[in-house]
Each structure stands twice: as structure tokens, then as C-alpha cells.
Design an enzyme around this catalytic site. Structure first.
Site, PDB file in Angstrom:
ATOM      1  N   CYS A  27      -2.299  12.398  22.943  1.00 45.53           N
ATOM      2  CA  CYS A  27      -1.284  12.747  23.932  1.00 45.53           C
ATOM      3  C   CYS A  27      -0.686  11.509  24.576  1.00 45.53           C
ATOM      4  O   CYS A  27      -1.087  10.391  24.288  1.00 45.53           O
ATOM      5  CB  CYS A  27      -1.922  13.597  25.020  1.00 45.53           C
ATOM      6  SG  CYS A  27      -2.797  15.024  24.379  1.00 45.53           S
TER       7      CYS A  27
ATOM      8  N   GLY B   1       3.310  13.523  21.594  1.00 45.44           N
ATOM      9  CA  GLY B   1       2.956  14.934  21.706  1.00 45.44           C
ATOM     10  C   GLY B   1       4.164  15.791  21.959  1.00 45.44           C
ATOM     11  O   GLY B   1       4.983  15.471  22.824  1.00 45.44           O
TER      12      GLY B   1
ATOM     13  N   ASN C   5      -5.539  11.562  27.965  1.00 47.19           N
ATOM     14  CA  ASN C   5      -5.316  11.246  26.553  1.00 47.19           C
ATOM     15  C   ASN C   5      -6.642  10.762  25.998  1.00 47.19           C
ATOM     16  O   ASN C   5      -7.204   9.801  26.513  1.00 47.19           O
ATOM     17  CB  ASN C   5      -4.243  10.152  26.422  1.00 47.19           C
ATOM     18  CG  ASN C   5      -4.099   9.633  24.990  1.00 47.19           C
ATOM     19  OD1 ASN C   5      -3.813   8.470  24.773  1.00 47.19           O
ATOM     20  ND2 ASN C   5      -4.317  10.491  24.002  1.00 47.19           N
ATOM     21  N   GLY C   6      -7.106  11.417  24.968  1.00 45.60           N
ATOM     22  CA  GLY C   6      -8.373  11.015  24.366  1.00 45.60           C
ATOM     23  C   GLY C   6      -9.189  12.224  23.996  1.00 45.60           C
ATOM     24  O   GLY C   6      -8.692  13.358  24.034  1.00 45.60           O
TER      25      GLY C   6
ATOM     26  N   TYR D 169       0.135   3.797  13.223  1.00 49.18           N
ATOM     27  CA  TYR D 169       0.970   4.995  13.199  1.00 49.18           C
ATOM     28  C   TYR D 169       1.408   5.526  14.576  1.00 49.18           C
ATOM     29  O   TYR D 169       2.585   5.811  14.770  1.00 49.18           O
ATOM     30  CB  TYR D 169       0.231   6.126  12.466  1.00 49.18           C
ATOM     31  CG  TYR D 169       0.907   7.467  12.596  1.00 49.18           C
ATOM     32  CD1 TYR D 169       2.052   7.771  11.866  1.00 49.18           C
ATOM     33  CD2 TYR D 169       0.426   8.423  13.492  1.00 49.18           C
ATOM     34  CE1 TYR D 169       2.694   8.988  12.019  1.00 49.18           C
ATOM     35  CE2 TYR D 169       1.069   9.645  13.647  1.00 49.18           C
ATOM     36  CZ  TYR D 169       2.194   9.927  12.907  1.00 49.18           C
ATOM     37  OH  TYR D 169       2.836  11.121  13.067  1.00 49.18           O
TER      38      TYR D 169
HETATM   39  P1  AMP Z   1      -0.241  13.632   4.585  1.00 48.46           P
HETATM   40  O1  AMP Z   1       0.852  14.435   4.059  1.00 48.46           O
HETATM   41  O2  AMP Z   1      -1.335  14.504   5.133  1.00 48.46           O
HETATM   42  O3  AMP Z   1      -0.785  12.604   3.641  1.00 48.46           O
HETATM   43  O4  AMP Z   1       0.321  12.862   5.849  1.00 48.46           O
HETATM   44  C1  AMP Z   1       0.767  11.557   5.817  1.00 48.46           C
HETATM   45  C2  AMP Z   1       1.903  11.373   6.776  1.00 48.46           C
HETATM   46  O5  AMP Z   1       1.556  11.835   8.081  1.00 48.46           O
HETATM   47  C3  AMP Z   1       2.266   9.913   6.899  1.00 48.46           C
HETATM   48  O6  AMP Z   1       3.632   9.799   6.576  1.00 48.46           O
HETATM   49  C4  AMP Z   1       2.021   9.541   8.341  1.00 48.46           C
HETATM   50  O7  AMP Z   1       3.141   8.893   8.876  1.00 48.46           O
HETATM   51  C5  AMP Z   1       1.767  10.830   9.051  1.00 48.46           C
HETATM   52  N1  AMP Z   1       0.520  10.785   9.850  1.00 48.46           N
HETATM   53  C6  AMP Z   1      -0.531  10.011   9.669  1.00 48.46           C
HETATM   54  N2  AMP Z   1      -1.477  10.239  10.579  1.00 48.46           N
HETATM   55  C7  AMP Z   1      -1.010  11.189  11.387  1.00 48.46           C
HETATM   56  C8  AMP Z   1      -1.519  11.844  12.544  1.00 48.46           C
HETATM   57  N3  AMP Z   1      -2.706  11.547  13.038  1.00 48.46           N
HETATM   58  N4  AMP Z   1      -0.759  12.758  13.128  1.00 48.46           N
HETATM   59  C9  AMP Z   1       0.431  13.068  12.631  1.00 48.46           C
HETATM   60  N5  AMP Z   1       0.983  12.490  11.547  1.00 48.46           N
HETATM   61  C10 AMP Z   1       0.267  11.559  10.915  1.00 48.46           C
END
Ligand code: AMP
Length: 478
Positions: free
Chosen positions: A22, A49, A123-124, A263
């Protein structure tokens, strides 16, 4: 067990899966429009979020609250902000994954306790919620939501015979895991960071006003200057007497979440001494050294892959091009709870620029592969455009362990890199080449500061113990 209790237990179990990626924001500014400034701050933190947003305002006598489901711009409007006056404010944007998408989980949480009114934005993710909740139940506490944040609230209230700072300190002794908190009372703004500093929290100043925020991009949004990061284990109290800082718990080994840099955070933020954009660029340089590709173009998966893709292009000499167009009106794909919706989400969100790509050998840089859905879709879209070769490069090492500190990297059985070796992942996503940044390479980017991070999702080395109950994603409510 009564049916409703089972239902609650299910909700609590769902909720014990970390998803507290968050954003928090707070401002102490008598004479300023603190609600509106908090709104701007939350707007800048919207990437952290999109499920719900809330603002609590203290006017010297009481704490008032407005919160709701949706984006900051959907929850608040001109009139609602105008009716919301005070000297101190705290706000929250909440991220959601599967389940537990209930209005009752929206924050800040505002409650009355023996010391007056208190609002909390968290957040956490706590790692001993289950045990603490059982103990609190046994002592007669009641809960309205299934969040770990309500455990914090209950503990502070339980220690309310002490003054507020002491009550927070006692609570900090009990809770384990990650927490960056922004709290307010009728007259005080309070910031708290866990002793490992896992989630970010920074302090800023705008004239006589003080600001707390998850990321410095939110300080910029309200014209505040970054003063410093809140120290791990520190409590900061701001009121009419100015700012006081208490080192509540001794700082432990620092364990800033490295995935924030990869990310979560916005590239213009500065966190714990590093600018996110510069770090991502350096990851791209490192990636290019590790994977000397023969290709015509480097493209990024916008936006989180862009800085690393530029870094890759700089180091390799392969030109950077905009190859995937992002629809900016769609939130992060992960926001979609079901896999089917997520698949469709990728198509809606990203569209390849055929004229740039056709007939080319392309290096695609993204920040991470989690389940493999996004990268698989991207590779097939590129092939449909006539791309000759696709080399998929990730600015993170393979994610093979679950995060229990607030990043939604999902369960190990859903993490593709935990399930398949590199060659199988390459085949699964359909790329000609696949390279993940090495852990060593990632740490190199941070130079001598490498031991200050939590990289448990890559290494399995968890800095804070995770209770057995939470590891199993379950606890028993008896
Ligand atoms: P996936 O399709 O599950 O391999 O998701 C990979 C994509 O999700 C990448 O393009 C990342 O930018 C994004 N991503 C990575 N980690 C997260 C996260 N914790 N929450 C939301 N999006 C994520």
C-alpha cells in the site's frame, strides 16, 4: 463452529496472505488545506494501491474520516475535500489481490480508545498476526476487519494506560514483520517504521509543515522537500511543539525490500539513499553485461521495465525503441483477481507497434516474471507482429520464494521460477532467449550497500521470522 465464524475465518485466512503493497501519506500543517494536500500525496502514490483510498483529518478536537473503494479520484471530489478541515491528516491507498476486497479493510482505520481518537494507515505485513489475534481474542478484543492493521490498533489500545509513544513502543515489541505506519490523533502526526526498515517511509518538509510518505514522489507532489528517511525502529511525533524522534527499538540489520527498487516504487522516488530510476538503469547495464545479445532493438515493458531497458541499450549499444504502447487508463494487470481476467488485461494494456517491430530481433526488458502470464502474452503478441527473435531479459533474479512482508509475489506453487527450470520457463513463454539478472549482479548495482536489503523472494533468506501458522497461510480460530 458457527457459520458466520467460519466465514470470518475464511476471510481472515485469505487476508493473511500478504497483499499490503500500500501507500501511506501524512501531513502536519496548521493553516494548510491538509485534506487536499493528502489527496495530492495519495494521487502520487496511486501506483501502490488501487483498491481503496482514505483520508483521516484531525481538527484539534476529533478525527474525521472519509474512505471508499476505488481510485483516489473516485473516492474524493471537490466538495468532499472542502468539507474536511483540520491541521493534521493521514491517508492510505490499498492494493488488492484475490479475496478480501471488502470496504471494511479500507484504511485509515479510525478508533476511539482511552487516550482519545487515533487513525492508522499501514503499509506492510505482520508475520505473527495469527498468534497475536488469538491472544487478543482470548483477552476479549473484538475485530471489525480481517487485517493485520487492526491487530496493531488493538494492541495500542490495550497499552493505553501509558502515553501514546510508550503504547506504540510496547506494540512494536509485540508485532513482527514489516510495517510503515502513518498515524494521527486530534493534534499529532506520527510515523513509525519497523526495526528492519522493510517498507519505505520518508520525512519531508514544506515551510513549517511536516510530511510523511511511502515515497518521495508524494513529497514532490505537495512541494515538500525530502528531509530524510524514517529510521528503522523509529517513531516520529509531530505536533505544535515541533518534531520529536524516538528510537523505539534498536535498529536491526537493515532489510529494505529490494523489490521496491525493481518494481513497486515510482522511478522518480528516492528511497533509503538511492534514486529508483538510477538503480533500474544500472540494473539494465548489468543485465546487458550478463546477456550480450545480438539484436536490432531493445524495447521495454512499460513502465516498470523502461529504465532498465534504457540501461540495457546504453550498455549494449543496441538502440532503444518504444515497441509496446501502454494504455495508461488501465491499472496494473495484477489488480484483476482471476487468471482469465488477467490474460485479457495484458492485451488491453499493451499493444505492440507493428511498424517498429516487424522483421526485427528484439530484446524485451521487463522487471520480473511472476506467474509467466504477462511475458507469455507479450512474446506471442510480438510474434504476431512478425518479430524474428525475442530475447526476454528481466531486471530481477528468478522469484522462487513467497514474500511474507507485503509484496504480492503469490504462493510458491504459482511462481513459475519455483516450479520450472530456466529452459522450461523459456519454452513456456515462447522466447528464443531468456535471462534473469543474477542475484550477484543485482547486489553489485547497490555496491557497498548490498547487505542492507531483503532479497528473500530470490534467496529464501528471510530477515524476520515468519510464524508457522502464517507460513501455511492458515491459522485456526478455536
Ligand atoms: P506474471 O504475468 O505473473 O509473470 O507477472 C509479471 C508482471 O507483473 C511483470 O510485468 C511485472 O511488472 C508485474 N509484477 C511483478 N510483481 C508484481 C506485484 N507484486 N504486483 C503486481 N504486479 C507485479
Amino acid at each position: 463452529m458457527a457459520e458466520e465464524l467460519k466465514g470470518f475465518q475464511q476471510a481472515a485466512e485469505d487476508d493473511d496472505k500478504p497483499h499490503e503493497e500500500c501507500g501511506v501519506f501524512g501531513i502536519y500543517g496548521p493553516g494548510l488545506d491538509v485534506a487536499r494536500l493528502t489527496y495530492y500525496g495519495l494521487y502520487a502514490l496511486q501506483h501502490r494501491g488501487q483498491e481503496s483510498a482514505g483520508i483521516a483529518v484531525g481538527d484539534g478536537k476529533a478525527v474525521h474520516l472519509q474512505k471508499g473503494m476505488g481510485l483516489v479520484s473516485e473516492v474524493f471530489n471537490h466538495d468532499s475535500l472542502n468539507s474536511f478541515r483540520g491541521q493534521v491528516a493521514a491517508g492510505h491507498v490499498r492494493y488488492s489481490t484475490t479475496g478480501a476486497s471488502h470496504p471494511v479493510n479500507a484504511q485509515p482505520l479510525v478508533f476511539r480508545y482511552a487516550g482519545g481518537m487515533l487513525g492508522l494507515a499501514h503499509n506492510g505485513n505482520l508475520t505473527n498476526t495469527a498468534e497475536l489475534r488469538s491472544q487478543l481474542y482470548a483477552n476479549g478484543s473484538v475485530f471489525q476487519s480481517s487485517t493485520d492493521s487492526e491487530v496493531i490498533v488493538n494492541l495500542i489500545a490495550r497499552y493505553s494506560q501509558s502515553n501514546l509513544v510508550e503504547a506504540i513502543m510496547k506494540c512494536m515489541i509485540d508485532i513482527k514483520g514489516s510495517y510503515s505506519l502513518v498515524m494521527l490523533t486530534e493534534k499529532n502526526l506520527i510515523g513509525v517504521r519497523d526495526p528492519f526498515g522493510i517498507r519505505p517511509l520518508c520525512l519531508g518538509r514544506r515551510g513549517d509543515a511536516w510530511v510523511l510518505a511511502s515515497e518521495s514522489c508524494a513529497l514532490d507532489a505537495v512541494h515538500a522537500e525530502l528531509v530524510r528517511d524514517v529510521e528503522p525502529g523509529e517513531i516520529i511525533v509531530i505536533n505544535e511543539n515541533g518534531l520529536t524522534a524516538h528510537q523505539a527499538l534498536p535498529a536491526r540489520r537493515r532489510a529494505h525490500c529490494i523489490f521496491e527498487y525493481i518494481y513497486v516504487a515510482r522511478a522518480d522516488s528516492r528511497m533509503d539513499g538511492y534514486n529508483v530510476n538510477q538503480v533500474r538503469r544500472a540494473m539494465g547495464h548489468q543485465l546487458a553485461r550478463e546477456y550480450p545479445a545480438e539484436a536490432d532493438l531493445v524495447i521495454s515493458v512499460p513502465d516498470s521495465g523502461t529504465a532498465a531497458a534504457r540501461g540495457f541499450a546504453e550498455e549494449s549499444g543496441i538502440p532503444f525503441e518504444e515497441g509496446l504502447m501502454k494504455n495508461r487508463y488501465i491499472g496494473r494487470t495484477f489488480i484483476q483477481p482471476s487468471q482469465g481476467a488477467r490474460d485479457l488485461g495484458v492485451r488491453m494494456k499493451l499493444n505492440p507497434i507493428r511498424d517498429v517491430l516487424a522483421g526485427k530481433r528484439v530484446v524485451v526488458v521487463d522487471d520480473s516474471i511472476v506467474r509467466g502470464t504477462t511475458s507469455g502474452k507479450i512474446v506471442s503478441m510480438l510474434r504476431e507482429c512478425g518479430v524474428k527473435e525475442v530475447h526476454f531479459c528481466l531486471s530481477s533474479p528468478p522469484i522462487i520464494y513467497s514474500c511474507y512482508y507485503g509484496i504480492d509475489t503469490s504462493n510458491e506453487d504459482e511462481l513459475i521460477a519455483a516450479q520450472k527450470p530456466l529452459e522450461e520457463v523459456r519454452k513456456y513463454i515462447g522466447a528464443d532467449g531468456l535471462h534473469y539478472l543474477t542475484l550477484e549482479g543485482l547486489f553489485n548495482v547497490f555496491g557497498s550497500g548490498r547487505d542492507r536489503f531483503c532479497a528473500a523472494c530470490f534467496s529464501g533468506e528471510y530477515p524476520v521470522d515468519v510464524s508457522k501458522a502464517q507460513l501455511n497461510g492458515k491459522y485456526v480460530l478455536e
